[in-house]
Design a protein around this motif. Structure first.
Motif, PDB file in Angstrom:
ATOM      1  N   GLU A 167       0.816  -1.209   0.000  1.00  0.00           N
ATOM      2  CA  GLU A 167       0.000   0.000   0.000  1.00  0.00           C
ATOM      3  C   GLU A 167       0.856   1.267   0.000  1.00  0.00           C
ATOM      4  O   GLU A 167       0.330   2.369  -0.080  1.00  0.00           O
ATOM      5  CB  GLU A 167      -0.915   0.009   1.231  1.00  0.00           C
ATOM      6  N   GLY A 168       2.166   1.131   0.131  1.00  0.00           N
ATOM      7  CA  GLY A 168       3.024   2.305   0.241  1.00  0.00           C
ATOM      8  C   GLY A 168       3.354   2.932  -1.094  1.00  0.00           C
ATOM      9  O   GLY A 168       2.761   2.624  -2.129  1.00  0.00           O
ATOM     10  N   ARG A 169       4.331   3.849  -1.065  1.00  0.00           N
ATOM     11  CA  ARG A 169       4.779   4.534  -2.276  1.00  0.00           C
ATOM     12  C   ARG A 169       6.298   4.395  -2.392  1.00  0.00           C
ATOM     13  O   ARG A 169       7.045   4.814  -1.514  1.00  0.00           O
ATOM     14  CB  ARG A 169       4.415   6.021  -2.229  1.00  0.00           C
ATOM     15  N   LEU A 170       6.728   3.786  -3.491  1.00  0.00           N
ATOM     16  CA  LEU A 170       8.143   3.701  -3.862  1.00  0.00           C
ATOM     17  C   LEU A 170       8.228   4.211  -5.296  1.00  0.00           C
ATOM     18  O   LEU A 170       8.159   3.445  -6.249  1.00  0.00           O
ATOM     19  CB  LEU A 170       8.659   2.258  -3.757  1.00  0.00           C
ATOM     20  N   ASP A 171       8.363   5.509  -5.443  1.00  0.00           N
ATOM     21  CA  ASP A 171       8.234   6.147  -6.754  1.00  0.00           C
ATOM     22  C   ASP A 171       9.535   6.156  -7.541  1.00  0.00           C
ATOM     23  O   ASP A 171      10.586   6.582  -7.013  1.00  0.00           O
ATOM     24  CB  ASP A 171       7.795   7.605  -6.602  1.00  0.00           C
ATOM     25  N   LEU A 172       9.463   5.692  -8.786  1.00  0.00           N
ATOM     26  CA  LEU A 172      10.538   5.999  -9.721  1.00  0.00           C
ATOM     27  C   LEU A 172      10.264   7.394 -10.262  1.00  0.00           C
ATOM     28  O   LEU A 172       9.119   7.855 -10.299  1.00  0.00           O
ATOM     29  CB  LEU A 172      10.629   4.970 -10.839  1.00  0.00           C
ATOM     30  N   THR A 173      11.300   8.097 -10.654  1.00  0.00           N
ATOM     31  CA  THR A 173      11.139   9.479 -11.102  1.00  0.00           C
ATOM     32  C   THR A 173      11.630   9.617 -12.535  1.00  0.00           C
ATOM     33  O   THR A 173      12.504   8.880 -12.987  1.00  0.00           O
ATOM     34  CB  THR A 173      11.904  10.439 -10.180  1.00  0.00           C
ATOM     35  N   THR A 174      11.063  10.575 -13.241  1.00  0.00           N
ATOM     36  CA  THR A 174      11.339  10.712 -14.669  1.00  0.00           C
ATOM     37  C   THR A 174      11.656  12.163 -15.021  1.00  0.00           C
ATOM     38  O   THR A 174      11.433  13.078 -14.223  1.00  0.00           O
ATOM     39  CB  THR A 174      10.135  10.244 -15.509  1.00  0.00           C
ATOM     40  N   ALA A 224      15.562   3.679 -13.633  1.00  0.00           N
ATOM     41  CA  ALA A 224      14.540   3.171 -12.708  1.00  0.00           C
ATOM     42  C   ALA A 224      14.990   1.911 -11.987  1.00  0.00           C
ATOM     43  O   ALA A 224      14.244   1.366 -11.161  1.00  0.00           O
ATOM     44  CB  ALA A 224      13.239   2.894 -13.467  1.00  0.00           C
ATOM     45  N   GLY A 225      16.207   1.435 -12.254  1.00  0.00           N
ATOM     46  CA  GLY A 225      16.655   0.154 -11.707  1.00  0.00           C
ATOM     47  C   GLY A 225      16.529   0.044 -10.204  1.00  0.00           C
ATOM     48  O   GLY A 225      16.011  -0.957  -9.677  1.00  0.00           O
ATOM     49  N   LEU A 226      17.016   1.049  -9.480  1.00  0.00           N
ATOM     50  CA  LEU A 226      16.968   0.996  -8.017  1.00  0.00           C
ATOM     51  C   LEU A 226      15.534   0.878  -7.515  1.00  0.00           C
ATOM     52  O   LEU A 226      15.230   0.016  -6.676  1.00  0.00           O
ATOM     53  CB  LEU A 226      17.621   2.246  -7.424  1.00  0.00           C
ATOM     54  N   MET A 227      14.637   1.718  -8.014  1.00  0.00           N
ATOM     55  CA  MET A 227      13.272   1.712  -7.499  1.00  0.00           C
ATOM     56  C   MET A 227      12.505   0.471  -7.930  1.00  0.00           C
ATOM     57  O   MET A 227      11.635  -0.012  -7.187  1.00  0.00           O
ATOM     58  CB  MET A 227      12.545   2.991  -7.932  1.00  0.00           C
ATOM     59  N   GLY A 267       4.311   3.115   5.256  1.00  0.00           N
ATOM     60  CA  GLY A 267       3.361   4.170   4.947  1.00  0.00           C
ATOM     61  C   GLY A 267       3.989   5.488   4.563  1.00  0.00           C
ATOM     62  O   GLY A 267       3.277   6.439   4.234  1.00  0.00           O
ATOM     63  N   ARG A 268       5.318   5.581   4.568  1.00  0.00           N
ATOM     64  CA  ARG A 268       5.984   6.814   4.155  1.00  0.00           C
ATOM     65  C   ARG A 268       6.063   6.876   2.632  1.00  0.00           C
ATOM     66  O   ARG A 268       6.036   5.857   1.935  1.00  0.00           O
ATOM     67  CB  ARG A 268       7.404   6.890   4.749  1.00  0.00           C
ATOM     68  N   HIS A 269       6.176   8.081   2.117  1.00  0.00           N
ATOM     69  CA  HIS A 269       6.243   8.292   0.670  1.00  0.00           C
ATOM     70  C   HIS A 269       7.704   8.474   0.279  1.00  0.00           C
ATOM     71  O   HIS A 269       8.313   9.508   0.554  1.00  0.00           O
ATOM     72  CB  HIS A 269       5.427   9.520   0.286  1.00  0.00           C
ATOM     73  N   VAL A 270       8.254   7.456  -0.379  1.00  0.00           N
ATOM     74  CA  VAL A 270       9.673   7.437  -0.757  1.00  0.00           C
ATOM     75  C   VAL A 270       9.789   7.455  -2.276  1.00  0.00           C
ATOM     76  O   VAL A 270       9.043   6.766  -2.977  1.00  0.00           O
ATOM     77  CB  VAL A 270      10.381   6.184  -0.190  1.00  0.00           C
ATOM     78  N   ALA A 271      10.713   8.230  -2.779  1.00  0.00           N
ATOM     79  CA  ALA A 271      11.014   8.261  -4.212  1.00  0.00           C
ATOM     80  C   ALA A 271      12.522   8.093  -4.387  1.00  0.00           C
ATOM     81  O   ALA A 271      13.283   8.124  -3.415  1.00  0.00           O
ATOM     82  CB  ALA A 271      10.553   9.564  -4.843  1.00  0.00           C
ATOM     83  N   GLY A 272      12.952   7.919  -5.625  1.00  0.00           N
ATOM     84  CA  GLY A 272      14.391   7.776  -5.851  1.00  0.00           C
ATOM     85  C   GLY A 272      14.713   7.527  -7.300  1.00  0.00           C
ATOM     86  O   GLY A 272      13.853   7.530  -8.172  1.00  0.00           O
ATOM     87  N   THR A 273      15.993   7.295  -7.527  1.00  0.00           N
ATOM     88  CA  THR A 273      16.486   7.046  -8.881  1.00  0.00           C
ATOM     89  C   THR A 273      17.843   6.383  -8.796  1.00  0.00           C
ATOM     90  O   THR A 273      18.495   6.383  -7.740  1.00  0.00           O
ATOM     91  CB  THR A 273      16.582   8.364  -9.670  1.00  0.00           C
ATOM     92  N   GLY A 274      18.299   5.819  -9.905  1.00  0.00           N
ATOM     93  CA  GLY A 274      19.625   5.205  -9.952  1.00  0.00           C
ATOM     94  C   GLY A 274      19.629   3.935 -10.773  1.00  0.00           C
ATOM     95  O   GLY A 274      18.668   3.165 -10.742  1.00  0.00           O
ATOM     96  N   THR A 275      20.695   3.729 -11.527  1.00  0.00           N
ATOM     97  CA  THR A 275      20.866   2.451 -12.218  1.00  0.00           C
ATOM     98  C   THR A 275      21.240   1.389 -11.192  1.00  0.00           C
ATOM     99  O   THR A 275      21.631   1.705 -10.062  1.00  0.00           O
ATOM    100  CB  THR A 275      21.972   2.544 -13.278  1.00  0.00           C
ATOM    101  N   ILE A 276      21.127   0.135 -11.581  1.00  0.00           N
ATOM    102  CA  ILE A 276      21.537  -0.941 -10.681  1.00  0.00           C
ATOM    103  C   ILE A 276      22.107  -2.078 -11.501  1.00  0.00           C
ATOM    104  O   ILE A 276      21.671  -2.332 -12.632  1.00  0.00           O
ATOM    105  CB  ILE A 276      20.336  -1.404  -9.821  1.00  0.00           C
ATOM    106  N   ASP A 277      23.118  -2.754 -10.931  1.00  0.00           N
ATOM    107  CA  ASP A 277      23.674  -3.923 -11.615  1.00  0.00           C
ATOM    108  C   ASP A 277      23.249  -5.177 -10.862  1.00  0.00           C
ATOM    109  O   ASP A 277      22.628  -5.091  -9.791  1.00  0.00           O
ATOM    110  CB  ASP A 277      25.193  -3.800 -11.760  1.00  0.00           C
ATOM    111  N   PRO A 278      23.516  -6.374 -11.414  1.00  0.00           N
ATOM    112  CA  PRO A 278      23.031  -7.597 -10.762  1.00  0.00           C
ATOM    113  C   PRO A 278      23.541  -7.785  -9.340  1.00  0.00           C
ATOM    114  O   PRO A 278      22.905  -8.482  -8.543  1.00  0.00           O
ATOM    115  CB  PRO A 278      23.557  -8.706 -11.690  1.00  0.00           C
TER     116      PRO A 278
END
Length: 366
Positions: A82-89, A262-265, A282-293
């Motif tokens: 139910e939370g928020r884990l936003d990717l950003t654009t 969007a990899g991290l999110m 229940g907190r509203h979290v956003a972020g960004t970042g590439t990610i490797d395996p």
């Protein structure tokens, strides 16, 4: 008898030519100014070799878009958080076949949340819209695959991976390796991932290495040469891609978003989807970042605009790649706490701490 008609005002001299010259000069200046204004408008409407970045929408990776979960898992128990884990654009205007008029560039320079860059600093000369679209789609697909691998690794869920030659980057091994070759072993040791391969190549130094490969379903043993990169890393002269085999299916339903950032999110969204409870509390979290395996987070572009988009969507906490911290100085919107993260586990720990009530400003910050 006739009397010559006289001017009742008395004798006078003919009118001076000065007023006529002044009038002509005034008309000339008005005409020149009009031409200048027209040329100015024409210049502002001409296509410009710049691009403008502005804040784009924030999208909840554990939410629903057009009636479908952004992340859909089949073949394993999953949950709908139910939370928020936003990717950003970021909206990008201009470049390639869609150059924008100069007045939009001027607006971008004047706007505090937009940035303007020369086109060639973002896209190589001659790049077409179709090529940009194809590249962004490929980067997004790769990002989704690596985000699954990183999330499963963080959850200690086993999966398979193997390295495959995408294409040759140099002539070093043009008669030895080919696109599609799967690298299975080096010097008799199984190649588990890219880091393992790099370490084995470095250990071999200038000596050729024995590789066991699979080509068109057939196992082969070859001897490959290596060269040194400018940084001193031994390399085979090929571009590699990773093929993953996951124990269940993870589908991403998000459309019309490209690139690798969007990899991290996505990874955090997968972790949240595969575990009961609310990762965010229940907190509203956003972020960004590439990610490797392996879960390492890499820097991205347009972070200043992503901070604005996140805050406009209501985010309280923003997860930023550690290597982007220099880019956020002086650009953080009021009410948004920016946490510096270098790995998925660090990002996950930060979200869990915030969920448990920790003050985000006490976490590692940019």
């Amino acid at each position: 008898m006739s009397v010559p008609l006289q001017d009742p005002r008395g004798p006078h001299e003919p009118a001076s030519p000065a007023p006529r010259r002044a009038l002509r000069m005034q008309r000339t200046l008005v005409a020149a100014a009009s031409v200048a204004v027209v040329l100015g408008f024409v210049a502002l409407a001409l296509p410009s070799p710049f691009i403008v970045e502005s804040p784009g929408p924030a999208i909840n990776t554990v939410g629903v878009v057009d009636g479908e979960p952004v992340i859909k898992v089949t073949g394993r128990e999953s949950f709908q958080p139910e939370g928020r884990l936003d990717l950003t654009t970021v909206y990008v205007r201009g470049g390639a076949d869609r150059r924008i008029p100069s007045f939009q560039v001027l607006q971008g320079w004047a706007h505090p949340t937009q940035d303007v860059y020369p086109e060639e600093s973002v896209y190589p000369r001659g790049t077409t819209d179709e090529q940009i679209s194809d590249q962004n789609a490929s980067l997004m697909d790769n990002s989704q695959q690596t985000s699954v691998a990183a999330a499963l690794g963080s959850l200690d869920i086993a999966f398979g991976q193997r390295l495959q030659v995408a294409e040759l980057a140099a002539a070093t091994n043009e008669d030895v390796l080919a696109a599609g070759d799967v690298l299975k072993r080096i010097e008799g040791r199984s190649i588990t991932d890219l880091e393992m391969l790099r370490g084995a190549l470095q250990a071999a130094g200038e000596e050729p290495v024995a590789l066991d490969i699979e080509r068109d379903g057939e196992d082969l043993s070859v001897e490959a040469a290596t060269t040194a990169s400018p940084e001193g890393q031994r390399q085979l002269g090929v571009f590699l891609q990773t093929e993953f085999t996951f124990p269940f299916d993870v589908e991403f339903t998000l459309q019309n978003v490209g690139g690798p950032s969007a990899g991290l999110m996505f990874s955090l969204g997968i972790v949240d989807t595969l575990t009961p409870g609310e990762l965010t509390g229940g907190r509203h979290v956003a972020g960004t970042g590439t990610i490797d395996p392996e879960g390492r987070i890499g820097p991205i572009g347009g972070i200043a605009q992503k901070l604005v988009g996140a805050r406009e969507a209501g985010a309280e906490v923003f997860l930023a790649p550690a290597d982007n911290c220099a880019d956020v100085a002086g650009r953080i919107p009021d009410g948004l706490s920016v946490v510096s993260v270098a790995t998925l586990d660090a990002a996950r720990s930060a979200v869990e701490a915030v969920a448990e009530g920790a003050d985000p400003d006490t976490l590692p910050a940019c």
